[in-house]
Design an enzyme around this catalytic site. Sequence first.
Site: not given
Length: 581
Positions: A264, A347, A365
Amino acid sequence: MKYERIVKGKFLERPNRFIAYVDINGQKETVHVKNTGRCKELLRPGAVVYLQEFDPSARKTKWDLIAVEKKGRIINMDSQIPNKVVKEWLESGGLFRKVTKIQPEYTYGDSRVDLYVEADGKKVLIEVKGVTLEEEGRVRFPDAPSERAVKHVEELKRAVGEGYEAYIFFVIQMKDVRYFTPNMDTHPAFGEALREAALAGVHVIAYDCRVDCDHITLADEVKVVLEEPELYEIAEPVVGWFRQNKRDLPWRKDQDPYHVWVSEIMLQQTRVEAVKPYYERFLKELPRVKDLAEAKEDTLLKLWEGLGYYNRVRNMQKAAQQIMVDFYGEFPNTYEGILSLKGIGNYTAGAISAFAFGLPKPAVDGNVLRVVSRITGSREDIMKQSVRKAMERALEQVIPEDAASDFGQGLIELGAIVCVPNGEPKCAECPAAFACVARKQGLTAEIPVKKKAKARRIEKRTVFIFKDGEKLAIRKRPGKGLLAGLYEFPNEEGRLTQKEVTAYSKEIGLMPVRVKKLESAKHIFSHVEWHMTGYEVIVDELEKTNKKEFLFIHPEEIGQKYPLPSAFETYIRYAGIQRDI
């Protein structure tokens, strides 16, 4: 709750809110309607209704209309019954462990609240709302504008501020519904008041009921969706679509939180295809959180070389060190614990929570902002933090408890390969198209709304490829600021001419033998652009004094050990430096 003396009839018409005409055993009778709402979807000519019989000498009408059949299901529509049903349920042990007092019609402020309860050492106010409006399993309240309902909600919000515990309890007077949502079509002010009350700490809950022609009892809790019901509608289709269509990506092969975290962070502002080799190399060199925590800076930056935004990996190492100390080497398994780590925002915390641990947390996102904006038809600027927060809140209400990972990844995947940022979205392939407001209204080219970013500052720089035989000059950048701690080719602000380059070389103690102009290059950072002019400068080693203390290193060694930022990619290739990726 049990009714006595129930008879069956056929609804004919309703001349006003209080009475209706019903055929009972072939006789047209005037009956009292125990619900002043519109109920148009229920009271249709020919509908089977159920009535309670009373002594005609005690009142004008002999009958009360209490229930109606709709598509084979009995729906209770007695507006006086929800309070009694909730009271019975509380007395039988529902909601609280120990109830010591229940007082109906309790005066608070300028309102009369349905129930005042003392339980588990708390003072509780409960406002009860009966719900009869149902459409394909979705139930809504109110079915007519109700300023009184808005006032009650606002009173409960105030009560929370004064130390009460408060509930708005929706009693769905039927069984087998999918979810409850406020009726924004009929009374948006009520829906807005309900959302604000929930944010202020008022509990908003809903339960359905077992209903027969002569009884009604509270049954099972029903999902409450206070914002964007379209998102609840798409949850199951998105999960199914993702399971069938997801791309084969290396970070999807397991649910290890460390692996999810690495992927990520790498995927932020970097293309999926570009990340794949970096991800595999990084985990090969640093397979555990402990390895990341203990890695040397140059090793760390070399592994990140070319990905850019180097503070990402620096923060990752700080977070890894935090995990080793604060969490005893175990990756935290709660959203709050993950969010506490250095460099992790909403996020990333949501992504790790959902993808690694299956927790119902949203990961919003750019892809998700675009997908959700189009589905809901939102004209809000997605660059605003308040819009992102509202979207996170709306999504959290609808995440399937048994499919948090697939739902979250499904929304991201939709934005990546179907609801794309550039060009026409592939609506024919989208599992959420049936609920998409932007598609229905032809607004996919206009949504999402994204305010233009502030123009980046432009800096002109001159880059020098100083060559001493087979070796090249590099230097380490300062420990703070842009590209901190990385190595670079010597460079100076401004766009120097060939004559000025010669003079500069002599000034710093490097005697130029030959100066050759190279191609220009440009690199874009978040807030600045470098417009670069390059020169190859062959220097005479006999005259070299190197006042700038450059490092002269062989290109092969640079490629293996020294992290160079991709800002210099054009000149890295020209200089013959080979990198793993």
